[in-house]
Design a protein around this motif. Structure first.
Motif, PDB file in Angstrom:
ATOM      1  N   UNK A 149       0.843  -1.205   0.000  1.00 38.39           N
ATOM      2  CA  UNK A 149       0.000   0.000   0.000  1.00 38.39           C
ATOM      3  C   UNK A 149       0.879   1.255   0.000  1.00 38.39           C
ATOM      4  N   UNK A 150       1.912   1.243   0.832  1.00 43.64           N
ATOM      5  CA  UNK A 150       2.851   2.377   0.855  1.00 43.64           C
ATOM      6  C   UNK A 150       3.495   2.557  -0.516  1.00 43.64           C
ATOM      7  N   UNK A 151       3.860   1.432  -1.125  1.00 35.03           N
ATOM      8  CA  UNK A 151       4.506   1.467  -2.434  1.00 35.03           C
ATOM      9  C   UNK A 151       3.576   2.086  -3.478  1.00 35.03           C
ATOM     10  N   UNK A 152       2.313   1.658  -3.483  1.00 36.60           N
ATOM     11  CA  UNK A 152       1.346   2.186  -4.453  1.00 36.60           C
ATOM     12  C   UNK A 152       1.189   3.699  -4.257  1.00 36.60           C
ATOM     13  N   UNK A 192       2.078   6.571  -7.065  1.00 30.38           N
ATOM     14  CA  UNK A 192       1.098   7.539  -7.562  1.00 30.38           C
ATOM     15  C   UNK A 192       1.578   8.975  -7.372  1.00 30.38           C
ATOM     16  N   UNK A 193       2.376   9.209  -6.324  1.00 25.21           N
ATOM     17  CA  UNK A 193       2.950  10.551  -6.137  1.00 25.21           C
ATOM     18  C   UNK A 193       3.777  10.930  -7.361  1.00 25.21           C
ATOM     19  N   UNK A 194       4.502   9.936  -7.902  1.00 23.06           N
ATOM     20  CA  UNK A 194       5.331  10.191  -9.086  1.00 23.06           C
ATOM     21  C   UNK A 194       4.474  10.505 -10.305  1.00 23.06           C
ATOM     22  N   UNK A 195       3.192  10.180 -10.232  1.00 24.06           N
ATOM     23  CA  UNK A 195       2.279  10.512 -11.326  1.00 24.06           C
ATOM     24  C   UNK A 195       1.449  11.755 -10.990  1.00 24.06           C
ATOM     25  N   UNK A 196       1.913  12.514 -10.004  1.00 22.55           N
ATOM     26  CA  UNK A 196       1.273  13.793  -9.721  1.00 22.55           C
ATOM     27  C   UNK A 196       0.098  13.747  -8.758  1.00 22.55           C
ATOM     28  N   UNK A 197      -0.092  12.606  -8.099  1.00 20.57           N
ATOM     29  CA  UNK A 197      -1.198  12.522  -7.143  1.00 20.57           C
ATOM     30  C   UNK A 197      -0.733  12.872  -5.737  1.00 20.57           C
ATOM     31  N   UNK A 198      -1.646  13.439  -4.963  1.00 17.17           N
ATOM     32  CA  UNK A 198      -1.425  13.536  -3.523  1.00 17.17           C
ATOM     33  C   UNK A 198      -2.125  12.340  -2.908  1.00 17.17           C
ATOM     34  N   UNK A 199      -1.480  11.712  -1.941  1.00 18.17           N
ATOM     35  CA  UNK A 199      -2.075  10.471  -1.433  1.00 18.17           C
ATOM     36  C   UNK A 199      -2.227  10.469   0.082  1.00 18.17           C
ATOM     37  N   UNK A 200      -3.262   9.741   0.535  1.00 17.74           N
ATOM     38  CA  UNK A 200      -3.458   9.489   1.963  1.00 17.74           C
ATOM     39  C   UNK A 200      -3.588   7.984   2.148  1.00 17.74           C
ATOM     40  N   UNK A 201      -2.914   7.463   3.151  1.00 18.77           N
ATOM     41  CA  UNK A 201      -2.901   6.013   3.367  1.00 18.77           C
ATOM     42  C   UNK A 201      -3.873   5.586   4.463  1.00 18.77           C
ATOM     43  N   UNK A 202      -4.517   4.442   4.229  1.00 23.48           N
ATOM     44  CA  UNK A 202      -5.346   3.790   5.249  1.00 23.48           C
ATOM     45  C   UNK A 202      -6.242   4.757   6.031  1.00 23.48           C
TER      46      UNK A 202
END
Lengths: 285, 285
Positions: free
Chosen positions: A90-93, A97-107
Protein backbone atom coordinates in the motif's frame (compact mmCIF):
# COMPACT_ATOMS: atom_id res chain seq x y z
CA UNK A 1 11.08 -33.60 -28.11
CA UNK A 2 8.35 -31.39 -26.69
CA UNK A 3 9.42 -29.31 -23.74
CA UNK A 4 6.71 -28.04 -21.44
CA UNK A 5 7.10 -25.71 -18.50
CA UNK A 6 5.05 -25.80 -15.31
CA UNK A 7 3.62 -22.38 -14.48
CA UNK A 8 3.19 -21.11 -10.93
CA UNK A 9 -0.52 -21.96 -11.00
CA UNK A 10 0.31 -25.57 -11.92
CA UNK A 11 -0.69 -25.29 -15.59
CA UNK A 12 1.54 -26.65 -18.34
CA UNK A 13 2.52 -24.72 -21.44
CA UNK A 14 5.00 -25.24 -24.26
CA UNK A 15 8.45 -23.79 -23.70
CA UNK A 16 8.76 -20.66 -25.85
CA UNK A 17 12.29 -19.20 -26.03
CA UNK A 18 10.98 -16.02 -27.69
CA UNK A 19 9.09 -15.26 -24.48
CA UNK A 20 12.35 -15.12 -22.52
CA UNK A 21 13.93 -12.99 -25.23
CA UNK A 22 11.05 -10.53 -25.03
CA UNK A 23 11.16 -10.26 -21.24
CA UNK A 24 14.92 -9.80 -21.30
CA UNK A 25 14.71 -7.04 -23.90
CA UNK A 26 11.90 -5.37 -21.99
CA UNK A 27 14.05 -5.38 -18.86
CA UNK A 28 16.75 -3.56 -20.85
CA UNK A 29 19.17 -6.33 -21.85
CA UNK A 30 20.98 -5.61 -25.12
CA UNK A 31 20.25 -7.86 -28.10
CA UNK A 32 23.50 -9.76 -27.98
CA UNK A 33 23.23 -10.59 -24.26
CA UNK A 34 19.56 -11.55 -24.57
CA UNK A 35 20.22 -13.94 -27.47
CA UNK A 36 23.21 -15.43 -25.71
CA UNK A 37 21.18 -16.14 -22.57
CA UNK A 38 18.31 -17.69 -24.52
CA UNK A 39 20.80 -20.00 -26.27
CA UNK A 40 22.20 -21.12 -22.91
CA UNK A 41 18.72 -21.62 -21.45
CA UNK A 42 17.64 -23.75 -24.41
CA UNK A 43 20.45 -26.14 -23.56
CA UNK A 44 19.42 -26.38 -19.90
CA UNK A 45 15.62 -26.75 -19.98
CA UNK A 46 13.92 -30.12 -19.70
CA UNK A 47 10.32 -31.29 -19.97
CA UNK A 48 8.47 -30.35 -16.77
CA UNK A 49 10.80 -27.55 -15.67
CA UNK A 50 9.16 -24.90 -13.45
CA UNK A 51 8.97 -21.32 -14.75
CA UNK A 52 10.54 -20.11 -11.51
CA UNK A 53 13.53 -22.38 -12.19
CA UNK A 54 13.94 -20.79 -15.64
CA UNK A 55 13.63 -17.37 -13.99
CA UNK A 56 16.38 -18.30 -11.55
CA UNK A 57 18.71 -19.47 -14.34
CA UNK A 58 18.10 -16.36 -16.44
CA UNK A 59 18.73 -14.08 -13.46
CA UNK A 60 21.95 -15.89 -12.66
CA UNK A 61 23.27 -15.49 -16.21
CA UNK A 62 22.05 -11.93 -16.50
CA UNK A 63 23.71 -10.95 -13.21
CA UNK A 64 27.07 -11.87 -14.70
CA UNK A 65 26.48 -9.93 -17.91
CA UNK A 66 24.40 -6.90 -16.94
CA UNK A 67 23.82 -6.81 -13.16
CA UNK A 68 21.42 -3.86 -13.17
CA UNK A 69 19.26 -5.28 -15.88
CA UNK A 70 19.09 -8.42 -13.75
CA UNK A 71 17.54 -6.41 -10.94
CA UNK A 72 14.80 -5.08 -13.17
CA UNK A 73 14.18 -8.50 -14.65
CA UNK A 74 13.28 -9.49 -11.12
CA UNK A 75 10.62 -6.80 -10.68
CA UNK A 76 7.69 -9.15 -10.08
CA UNK A 77 9.47 -11.11 -7.33
CA UNK A 78 10.81 -7.87 -5.86
CA UNK A 79 7.25 -6.65 -5.35
CA UNK A 80 6.23 -9.95 -3.76
CA UNK A 81 9.11 -9.52 -1.33
CA UNK A 82 7.33 -6.38 -0.03
CA UNK A 83 5.06 -8.89 1.81
CA UNK A 84 4.07 -11.09 3.53
CA UNK A 85 1.43 -8.56 4.65
CA UNK A 86 -0.09 -6.02 2.25
CA UNK A 87 0.92 -3.00 4.34
CA UNK A 88 4.18 -2.14 2.52
CA UNK A 89 2.57 -2.68 -0.89
CA UNK A 90 0.00 0.00 0.00
CA UNK A 91 2.85 2.38 0.85
CA UNK A 92 4.51 1.47 -2.43
CA UNK A 93 1.35 2.19 -4.45
CA UNK A 94 0.98 5.56 -2.72
CA UNK A 95 4.60 6.51 -3.54
CA UNK A 96 4.17 5.34 -7.13
CA UNK A 97 1.10 7.54 -7.56
CA UNK A 98 2.95 10.55 -6.14
CA UNK A 99 5.33 10.19 -9.09
CA UNK A 100 2.28 10.51 -11.33
CA UNK A 101 1.27 13.79 -9.72
CA UNK A 102 -1.20 12.52 -7.14
CA UNK A 103 -1.42 13.54 -3.52
CA UNK A 104 -2.07 10.47 -1.43
CA UNK A 105 -3.46 9.49 1.96
CA UNK A 106 -2.90 6.01 3.37
CA UNK A 107 -5.35 3.79 5.25
CA UNK A 108 -7.99 6.42 5.94
CA UNK A 109 -11.10 5.53 7.87
CA UNK A 110 -14.01 7.04 5.95
CA UNK A 111 -17.68 6.93 6.82
CA UNK A 112 -20.08 5.42 4.32
CA UNK A 113 -23.88 5.33 4.35
CA UNK A 114 -23.98 2.04 6.28
CA UNK A 115 -20.55 1.52 7.85
CA UNK A 116 -17.06 2.96 8.15
CA UNK A 117 -14.47 1.74 5.66
CA UNK A 118 -10.71 1.68 5.72
CA UNK A 119 -9.61 2.99 2.34
CA UNK A 120 -6.11 1.73 1.49
CA UNK A 121 -5.12 4.79 -0.57
CA UNK A 122 -6.99 8.00 -1.35
CA UNK A 123 -5.38 9.73 -4.34
CA UNK A 124 -6.16 13.28 -5.43
CA UNK A 125 -5.02 15.24 -8.46
CA UNK A 126 -5.88 18.80 -9.33
CA UNK A 127 -4.15 19.65 -12.59
CA UNK A 128 -7.15 20.49 -14.75
CA UNK A 129 -10.26 18.91 -13.23
CA UNK A 130 -10.04 17.81 -9.63
CA UNK A 131 -10.16 14.05 -9.26
CA UNK A 132 -10.41 12.01 -6.06
CA UNK A 133 -9.92 8.24 -6.30
CA UNK A 134 -10.69 5.53 -3.78
CA UNK A 135 -8.04 2.83 -4.19
CA UNK A 136 -8.18 -0.73 -2.92
CA UNK A 137 -4.80 -2.50 -2.92
CA UNK A 138 -4.81 -6.25 -3.37
CA UNK A 139 -1.45 -7.75 -2.55
CA UNK A 140 -0.62 -11.40 -3.18
CA UNK A 141 2.58 -12.78 -1.72
CA UNK A 142 2.61 -15.93 -3.83
CA UNK A 143 2.78 -16.17 -7.61
CA UNK A 144 -0.40 -17.60 -9.11
CA UNK A 145 -2.72 -15.50 -6.94
CA UNK A 146 -5.17 -13.40 -8.91
CA UNK A 147 -7.77 -10.68 -8.44
CA UNK A 148 -11.13 -12.43 -8.58
CA UNK A 149 -14.71 -11.37 -9.17
CA UNK A 150 -15.43 -11.09 -5.43
CA UNK A 151 -12.60 -8.56 -5.05
CA UNK A 152 -13.97 -6.17 -7.66
CA UNK A 153 -17.52 -6.70 -6.37
CA UNK A 154 -16.73 -5.75 -2.78
CA UNK A 155 -14.57 -2.82 -3.89
CA UNK A 156 -17.45 -1.47 -5.97
CA UNK A 157 -19.96 -1.93 -3.12
CA UNK A 158 -17.57 -0.01 -0.82
CA UNK A 159 -17.34 2.80 -3.39
CA UNK A 160 -21.15 2.99 -3.55
CA UNK A 161 -21.51 3.04 0.24
CA UNK A 162 -19.00 5.89 0.54
CA UNK A 163 -20.57 7.96 -2.22
CA UNK A 164 -24.11 7.47 -0.98
CA UNK A 165 -23.02 9.04 2.28
CA UNK A 166 -21.30 11.85 0.37
CA UNK A 167 -24.48 12.49 -1.61
CA UNK A 168 -26.23 13.25 1.65
CA UNK A 169 -23.73 16.10 1.82
CA UNK A 170 -21.85 14.56 4.72
CA UNK A 171 -18.57 13.24 3.36
CA UNK A 172 -15.96 13.30 0.61
CA UNK A 173 -17.16 12.22 -2.80
CA UNK A 174 -14.99 9.85 -4.83
CA UNK A 175 -14.87 10.42 -8.58
CA UNK A 176 -13.09 7.18 -9.33
CA UNK A 177 -12.68 3.71 -7.90
CA UNK A 178 -9.46 1.76 -8.54
CA UNK A 179 -8.17 -1.65 -7.65
CA UNK A 180 -4.39 -2.06 -7.80
CA UNK A 181 -2.76 -5.48 -7.57
CA UNK A 182 0.65 -7.06 -8.08
CA UNK A 183 -0.87 -10.07 -9.85
CA UNK A 184 -3.23 -10.65 -12.75
CA UNK A 185 -7.00 -10.34 -12.72
CA UNK A 186 -9.46 -13.03 -13.80
CA UNK A 187 -11.41 -12.50 -17.02
CA UNK A 188 -14.65 -12.03 -15.06
CA UNK A 189 -13.08 -9.48 -12.71
CA UNK A 190 -11.78 -7.56 -15.72
CA UNK A 191 -15.16 -7.59 -17.43
CA UNK A 192 -16.98 -6.42 -14.30
CA UNK A 193 -14.47 -3.62 -13.69
CA UNK A 194 -14.74 -2.40 -17.28
CA UNK A 195 -18.52 -2.50 -17.17
CA UNK A 196 -18.60 -0.44 -13.94
CA UNK A 197 -15.94 2.05 -15.02
CA UNK A 198 -13.64 0.79 -12.30
CA UNK A 199 -9.93 1.28 -12.98
CA UNK A 200 -8.07 -2.00 -12.68
CA UNK A 201 -4.29 -1.82 -12.52
CA UNK A 202 -2.73 -5.25 -12.35
CA UNK A 203 0.31 -7.09 -13.61
CA UNK A 204 0.44 -6.43 -17.39
CA UNK A 205 -3.11 -5.11 -17.26
CA UNK A 206 -4.20 -2.88 -18.87
CA UNK A 207 -1.68 -3.97 -21.53
CA UNK A 208 -0.60 -0.42 -22.31
CA UNK A 209 -0.07 0.72 -18.74
CA UNK A 210 -0.14 -2.14 -16.25
CA UNK A 211 1.58 -1.89 -12.88
CA UNK A 212 4.95 -3.04 -14.29
CA UNK A 213 4.87 -0.35 -17.02
CA UNK A 214 3.80 2.34 -14.56
CA UNK A 215 6.85 1.45 -12.48
CA UNK A 216 9.26 1.24 -15.41
CA UNK A 217 8.07 4.48 -16.99
CA UNK A 218 8.94 6.53 -13.91
CA UNK A 219 11.72 4.28 -12.63
CA UNK A 220 9.90 3.89 -9.31
CA UNK A 221 11.45 0.56 -8.33
CA UNK A 222 10.77 -0.92 -4.89
CA UNK A 223 13.76 -1.16 -2.54
CA UNK A 224 13.38 -4.95 -2.55
CA UNK A 225 14.84 -4.95 -6.07
CA UNK A 226 18.28 -4.22 -4.58
CA UNK A 227 20.24 -7.34 -3.76
CA UNK A 228 21.40 -6.18 -0.36
CA UNK A 229 17.89 -5.49 0.98
CA UNK A 230 17.07 -8.41 3.24
CA UNK A 231 14.05 -8.89 5.53
CA UNK A 232 15.49 -6.88 8.43
CA UNK A 233 16.63 -3.99 6.25
CA UNK A 234 13.23 -3.85 4.56
CA UNK A 235 11.50 -3.57 7.93
CA UNK A 236 13.72 -0.67 8.97
CA UNK A 237 13.30 1.13 5.65
CA UNK A 238 9.56 0.56 5.65
CA UNK A 239 9.25 1.90 9.21
CA UNK A 240 11.08 5.03 8.01
CA UNK A 241 8.61 5.41 5.13
CA UNK A 242 11.09 4.35 2.45
CA UNK A 243 9.82 1.92 -0.16
CA UNK A 244 11.34 3.24 -3.41
CA UNK A 245 14.96 3.02 -4.57
CA UNK A 246 14.67 6.72 -5.47
CA UNK A 247 13.88 7.62 -1.87
CA UNK A 248 17.10 5.97 -0.72
CA UNK A 249 19.00 8.70 -2.55
CA UNK A 250 16.82 11.55 -1.32
CA UNK A 251 16.25 10.78 2.35
CA UNK A 252 18.44 11.08 5.41
CA UNK A 253 19.24 7.48 6.24
CA UNK A 254 21.56 8.07 9.16
CA UNK A 255 19.03 7.45 11.92
CA UNK A 256 17.06 4.45 10.82
CA UNK A 257 19.24 1.82 12.44
CA UNK A 258 21.03 0.35 9.43
CA UNK A 259 24.79 -0.21 9.75
CA UNK A 260 27.13 2.14 7.86
CA UNK A 261 28.61 -0.69 5.82
CA UNK A 262 25.21 -1.87 4.65
CA UNK A 263 24.05 1.68 3.97
CA UNK A 264 27.04 2.26 1.74
CA UNK A 265 26.27 -0.89 -0.21
CA UNK A 266 22.59 0.02 -0.47
CA UNK A 267 23.31 3.49 -1.76
CA UNK A 268 25.87 2.24 -4.23
CA UNK A 269 23.40 -0.29 -5.65
CA UNK A 270 20.69 2.36 -5.77
CA UNK A 271 22.97 4.81 -7.59
CA UNK A 272 23.99 2.23 -10.16
CA UNK A 273 20.36 1.35 -10.85
CA UNK A 274 19.28 4.98 -11.17
CA UNK A 275 22.23 5.92 -13.39
CA UNK A 276 21.74 2.98 -15.73
CA UNK A 277 18.01 3.71 -15.70
CA UNK A 278 18.59 7.29 -16.78
CA UNK A 279 20.98 6.43 -19.61
CA UNK A 280 18.59 3.70 -20.76
CA UNK A 281 15.71 6.10 -20.95
CA UNK A 282 17.78 8.69 -22.78
CA UNK A 283 18.70 5.93 -25.21
CA UNK A 284 14.99 5.37 -25.89
CA UNK A 285 14.43 8.97 -26.99
CA UNK B 1 -7.86 -19.20 41.60
CA UNK B 2 -8.98 -17.63 38.32
CA UNK B 3 -9.70 -20.10 35.57
CA UNK B 4 -9.60 -18.82 32.02
CA UNK B 5 -10.49 -20.72 28.88
CA UNK B 6 -8.84 -20.28 25.49
CA UNK B 7 -11.43 -19.74 22.75
CA UNK B 8 -11.02 -21.06 19.20
CA UNK B 9 -9.92 -17.62 17.99
CA UNK B 10 -7.15 -17.56 20.61
CA UNK B 11 -8.86 -15.09 22.95
CA UNK B 12 -9.02 -15.73 26.69
CA UNK B 13 -12.16 -15.46 28.76
CA UNK B 14 -13.15 -16.38 32.31
CA UNK B 15 -14.57 -19.86 32.78
CA UNK B 16 -18.32 -19.53 33.28
CA UNK B 17 -20.05 -22.75 34.36
CA UNK B 18 -23.50 -21.21 33.77
CA UNK B 19 -22.64 -21.02 30.06
CA UNK B 20 -22.25 -24.79 29.89
CA UNK B 21 -25.47 -25.25 31.83
CA UNK B 22 -27.33 -23.04 29.37
CA UNK B 23 -25.97 -24.83 26.30
CA UNK B 24 -26.78 -28.21 27.81
CA UNK B 25 -30.33 -27.19 28.61
CA UNK B 26 -30.76 -25.70 25.15
CA UNK B 27 -29.64 -28.99 23.62
CA UNK B 28 -32.37 -30.73 25.60
CA UNK B 29 -30.54 -32.14 28.65
CA UNK B 30 -32.75 -32.41 31.72
CA UNK B 31 -31.94 -30.19 34.71
CA UNK B 32 -30.50 -32.95 36.86
CA UNK B 33 -28.14 -34.24 34.14
CA UNK B 34 -27.04 -30.72 33.17
CA UNK B 35 -26.19 -29.78 36.78
CA UNK B 36 -24.41 -33.06 37.33
CA UNK B 37 -22.22 -32.54 34.25
CA UNK B 38 -21.37 -28.96 35.19
CA UNK B 39 -20.30 -30.16 38.65
CA UNK B 40 -18.00 -32.76 37.09
CA UNK B 41 -16.58 -30.24 34.61
CA UNK B 42 -15.81 -27.74 37.38
CA UNK B 43 -13.57 -30.37 38.96
CA UNK B 44 -11.71 -31.02 35.71
CA UNK B 45 -11.04 -27.56 34.25
CA UNK B 46 -7.70 -25.80 34.70
CA UNK B 47 -6.40 -22.34 33.83
CA UNK B 48 -5.70 -22.19 30.08
CA UNK B 49 -7.99 -25.07 29.04
CA UNK B 50 -9.27 -24.87 25.45
CA UNK B 51 -13.03 -24.50 24.87
CA UNK B 52 -12.89 -27.46 22.48
CA UNK B 53 -11.44 -29.59 25.31
CA UNK B 54 -14.37 -28.62 27.54
CA UNK B 55 -16.72 -29.42 24.66
CA UNK B 56 -15.12 -32.85 24.32
CA UNK B 57 -15.49 -33.58 28.05
CA UNK B 58 -19.11 -32.45 28.12
CA UNK B 59 -19.96 -34.56 25.08
CA UNK B 60 -18.32 -37.59 26.64
CA UNK B 61 -20.30 -37.26 29.87
CA UNK B 62 -23.52 -36.44 28.05
CA UNK B 63 -23.15 -39.48 25.77
CA UNK B 64 -23.29 -41.71 28.82
CA UNK B 65 -26.35 -40.01 30.28
CA UNK B 66 -28.45 -38.91 27.31
CA UNK B 67 -26.87 -40.06 24.03
CA UNK B 68 -29.30 -38.26 21.73
CA UNK B 69 -28.98 -34.98 23.51
CA UNK B 70 -25.22 -35.40 23.07
CA UNK B 71 -25.68 -35.47 19.32
CA UNK B 72 -27.57 -32.21 19.31
CA UNK B 73 -25.07 -30.62 21.65
CA UNK B 74 -22.60 -31.26 18.87
CA UNK B 75 -24.58 -29.41 16.20
CA UNK B 76 -21.95 -26.78 15.43
CA UNK B 77 -19.17 -29.32 14.89
CA UNK B 78 -21.56 -31.54 12.92
CA UNK B 79 -22.11 -28.72 10.44
CA UNK B 80 -18.37 -28.12 10.15
CA UNK B 81 -17.97 -31.79 9.30
CA UNK B 82 -20.04 -31.12 6.16
CA UNK B 83 -16.79 -29.61 4.77
CA UNK B 84 -13.97 -29.19 3.93
CA UNK B 85 -15.51 -27.60 0.80
CA UNK B 86 -18.70 -25.52 0.94
CA UNK B 87 -20.59 -27.69 -1.56
CA UNK B 88 -22.44 -29.91 0.94
CA UNK B 89 -23.30 -26.93 3.16
CA UNK B 90 -25.08 -25.34 0.18
CA UNK B 91 -27.09 -28.55 -0.26
CA UNK B 92 -27.86 -28.49 3.45
CA UNK B 93 -29.09 -24.88 3.35
CA UNK B 94 -31.33 -25.70 0.37
CA UNK B 95 -32.87 -28.69 2.20
CA UNK B 96 -33.34 -26.63 5.36
CA UNK B 97 -35.21 -23.95 3.40
CA UNK B 98 -37.46 -26.57 1.80
CA UNK B 99 -38.64 -27.39 5.33
CA UNK B 100 -39.63 -23.72 5.62
CA UNK B 101 -41.77 -23.91 2.50
CA UNK B 102 -39.28 -22.66 -0.08
CA UNK B 103 -38.60 -24.15 -3.47
CA UNK B 104 -34.88 -24.10 -4.09
CA UNK B 105 -32.40 -24.22 -6.96
CA UNK B 106 -28.72 -24.91 -6.33
CA UNK B 107 -25.67 -23.28 -7.94
CA UNK B 108 -27.50 -21.53 -10.78
CA UNK B 109 -25.56 -19.46 -13.28
CA UNK B 110 -27.48 -16.21 -13.69
CA UNK B 111 -26.66 -13.29 -15.93
CA UNK B 112 -26.16 -9.88 -14.36
CA UNK B 113 -25.72 -6.50 -16.02
CA UNK B 114 -21.93 -6.84 -16.17
CA UNK B 115 -21.09 -10.53 -15.68
CA UNK B 116 -22.58 -13.95 -15.01
CA UNK B 117 -22.82 -15.05 -11.38
CA UNK B 118 -23.08 -18.43 -9.76
CA UNK B 119 -25.84 -18.11 -7.17
CA UNK B 120 -25.41 -20.73 -4.42
CA UNK B 121 -29.12 -21.08 -3.68
CA UNK B 122 -32.18 -19.46 -5.25
CA UNK B 123 -35.18 -19.81 -2.93
CA UNK B 124 -38.76 -19.05 -3.93
CA UNK B 125 -41.93 -19.01 -1.89
CA UNK B 126 -45.42 -18.28 -3.11
CA UNK B 127 -47.77 -18.51 -0.15
CA UNK B 128 -49.18 -15.00 -0.12
CA UNK B 129 -46.80 -12.69 -1.99
CA UNK B 130 -44.29 -14.31 -4.28
CA UNK B 131 -40.73 -13.93 -3.00
CA UNK B 132 -37.51 -14.84 -4.77
CA UNK B 133 -34.28 -14.72 -2.73
CA UNK B 134 -30.68 -14.80 -3.90
CA UNK B 135 -28.69 -16.68 -1.26
CA UNK B 136 -24.93 -16.68 -0.79
CA UNK B 137 -23.66 -19.50 1.45
CA UNK B 138 -20.50 -18.85 3.41
CA UNK B 139 -19.11 -22.04 4.88
CA UNK B 140 -16.18 -22.07 7.31
CA UNK B 141 -14.62 -25.41 8.14
CA UNK B 142 -12.71 -24.15 11.17
CA UNK B 143 -14.14 -22.64 14.35
CA UNK B 144 -13.22 -18.98 14.74
CA UNK B 145 -13.97 -18.09 11.11
CA UNK B 146 -16.48 -15.30 10.70
CA UNK B 147 -18.47 -13.50 8.03
CA UNK B 148 -16.65 -10.23 7.41
CA UNK B 149 -17.53 -6.89 5.87
CA UNK B 150 -16.09 -7.89 2.48
CA UNK B 151 -18.45 -10.89 2.32
CA UNK B 152 -21.60 -8.82 2.75
CA UNK B 153 -20.22 -6.14 0.42
CA UNK B 154 -19.60 -8.51 -2.50
CA UNK B 155 -22.89 -10.30 -1.93
CA UNK B 156 -24.74 -7.00 -2.12
CA UNK B 157 -22.85 -5.92 -5.28
CA UNK B 158 -23.80 -9.27 -6.87
CA UNK B 159 -27.45 -8.71 -5.96
CA UNK B 160 -27.33 -5.25 -7.58
CA UNK B 161 -25.69 -6.57 -10.74
CA UNK B 162 -28.35 -9.28 -11.12
CA UNK B 163 -31.26 -6.93 -10.50
CA UNK B 164 -29.95 -4.23 -12.83
CA UNK B 165 -30.04 -6.80 -15.60
CA UNK B 166 -33.54 -7.85 -14.55
CA UNK B 167 -34.68 -4.24 -14.65
CA UNK B 168 -33.79 -4.16 -18.33
CA UNK B 169 -36.49 -6.81 -18.59
CA UNK B 170 -34.03 -9.55 -19.38
CA UNK B 171 -33.74 -11.74 -16.31
CA UNK B 172 -35.23 -12.90 -13.02
CA UNK B 173 -35.65 -10.23 -10.39
CA UNK B 174 -34.61 -11.02 -6.82
CA UNK B 175 -36.77 -9.57 -4.05
CA UNK B 176 -34.36 -10.46 -1.29
CA UNK B 177 -30.66 -11.03 -0.74
CA UNK B 178 -29.50 -13.41 2.01
CA UNK B 179 -26.18 -14.55 3.34
CA UNK B 180 -26.22 -17.81 5.30
CA UNK B 181 -23.21 -18.96 7.29
CA UNK B 182 -22.33 -21.60 9.87
CA UNK B 183 -20.26 -19.13 11.89
CA UNK B 184 -20.79 -15.70 13.41
CA UNK B 185 -20.70 -12.38 11.60
CA UNK B 186 -18.55 -9.39 12.53
CA UNK B 187 -20.25 -6.32 14.00
CA UNK B 188 -19.51 -4.33 10.82
CA UNK B 189 -20.92 -7.04 8.55
CA UNK B 190 -24.07 -7.14 10.67
CA UNK B 191 -24.48 -3.37 10.57
CA UNK B 192 -23.99 -3.23 6.79
CA UNK B 193 -26.46 -6.08 6.20
CA UNK B 194 -29.08 -4.44 8.40
CA UNK B 195 -28.61 -1.08 6.70
CA UNK B 196 -29.05 -2.65 3.23
CA UNK B 197 -31.98 -4.85 4.18
CA UNK B 198 -29.87 -7.94 3.57
CA UNK B 199 -30.96 -11.02 5.52
CA UNK B 200 -28.06 -12.42 7.51
CA UNK B 201 -28.50 -15.90 8.96
CA UNK B 202 -25.50 -16.95 10.99
CA UNK B 203 -24.68 -18.90 14.10
CA UNK B 204 -26.92 -17.46 16.86
CA UNK B 205 -27.72 -14.50 14.62
CA UNK B 206 -30.31 -13.10 14.47
CA UNK B 207 -30.72 -14.07 18.14
CA UNK B 208 -34.35 -15.12 17.72
CA UNK B 209 -33.86 -17.27 14.64
CA UNK B 210 -30.21 -17.94 13.86
CA UNK B 211 -29.12 -20.97 11.85
CA UNK B 212 -29.02 -23.24 14.93
CA UNK B 213 -32.61 -22.30 15.90
CA UNK B 214 -33.85 -22.72 12.34
CA UNK B 215 -32.42 -26.25 12.42
CA UNK B 216 -33.73 -27.11 15.89
CA UNK B 217 -37.20 -25.74 15.22
CA UNK B 218 -37.79 -28.10 12.29
CA UNK B 219 -35.47 -30.87 13.48
CA UNK B 220 -33.51 -30.64 10.22
CA UNK B 221 -30.25 -32.05 11.56
CA UNK B 222 -27.37 -32.75 9.18
CA UNK B 223 -26.40 -36.41 8.73
CA UNK B 224 -22.98 -35.61 10.20
CA UNK B 225 -24.63 -35.40 13.63
CA UNK B 226 -24.96 -39.20 13.66
CA UNK B 227 -21.97 -40.93 15.20
CA UNK B 228 -21.64 -43.59 12.52
CA UNK B 229 -21.36 -41.11 9.63
CA UNK B 230 -17.68 -41.00 8.72
CA UNK B 231 -15.98 -39.24 5.80
CA UNK B 232 -16.66 -42.03 3.27
CA UNK B 233 -20.31 -42.45 4.27
CA UNK B 234 -20.85 -38.69 4.04
CA UNK B 235 -19.48 -38.64 0.50
CA UNK B 236 -21.83 -41.42 -0.59
CA UNK B 237 -24.85 -39.82 1.08
CA UNK B 238 -23.99 -36.40 -0.32
CA UNK B 239 -23.62 -37.83 -3.84
CA UNK B 240 -27.11 -39.32 -3.43
CA UNK B 241 -28.48 -35.92 -2.39
CA UNK B 242 -28.92 -36.85 1.26
CA UNK B 243 -27.77 -34.28 3.81
CA UNK B 244 -30.49 -34.39 6.48
CA UNK B 245 -31.13 -37.10 9.08
CA UNK B 246 -34.82 -36.91 8.07
CA UNK B 247 -33.98 -37.85 4.50
CA UNK B 248 -32.30 -41.04 5.72
CA UNK B 249 -35.70 -42.27 6.84
CA UNK B 250 -37.53 -41.18 3.69
CA UNK B 251 -35.19 -42.18 0.86
CA UNK B 252 -34.34 -45.50 -0.72
CA UNK B 253 -30.80 -46.14 0.52
CA UNK B 254 -30.29 -49.56 -1.03
CA UNK B 255 -28.29 -48.41 -4.05
CA UNK B 256 -25.90 -45.80 -2.77
CA UNK B 257 -23.03 -48.15 -1.96
CA UNK B 258 -23.20 -48.28 1.84
CA UNK B 259 -22.91 -51.71 3.47
CA UNK B 260 -26.04 -53.25 4.99
CA UNK B 261 -24.52 -53.36 8.46
CA UNK B 262 -23.67 -49.68 8.40
CA UNK B 263 -27.04 -48.76 6.91
CA UNK B 264 -28.79 -50.55 9.73
CA UNK B 265 -26.75 -48.63 12.29
CA UNK B 266 -27.35 -45.33 10.48
CA UNK B 267 -31.09 -45.84 10.33
CA UNK B 268 -31.27 -46.92 13.94
CA UNK B 269 -29.39 -43.78 15.06
CA UNK B 270 -31.58 -41.62 12.83
CA UNK B 271 -34.77 -43.17 14.22
CA UNK B 272 -33.65 -42.65 17.80
CA UNK B 273 -32.84 -39.00 17.13
CA UNK B 274 -36.14 -38.34 15.36
CA UNK B 275 -38.21 -40.13 18.02
CA UNK B 276 -36.55 -38.32 20.90
CA UNK B 277 -36.85 -35.09 18.92
CA UNK B 278 -40.58 -35.57 18.51
CA UNK B 279 -41.24 -36.37 22.16
CA UNK B 280 -39.09 -33.41 23.18
CA UNK B 281 -41.08 -31.06 21.04
CA UNK B 282 -44.37 -32.44 22.30
CA UNK B 283 -43.02 -31.88 25.81
CA UNK B 284 -42.49 -28.23 24.97
CA UNK B 285 -46.15 -27.68 24.06
Amino acid sequence: MVIRVVKSNGELEDFRPEKILRTLRRAGADKRTAREIVRKIEKKVYDGIATREILRLVKEMLSEEQPHVAMRYDLKSAIMRLGPAGFTFENFVAELLKCYGYQTRLRSVVRGRCVQHEVDVIAEKSDGDFVRAMIECKFHNLPGGAVGLKDVLYTYARFLDLNEFAEEGKGERFDEVWLVSNTKASAEATRYAECRGMKLICWRYPPKLGLEKMIERKGTYPVTILRSVDRGTLEKLSAAGIVLVKQLLECDLSRIGISKARLKKLISEAEQLVTEERSNRQGEH
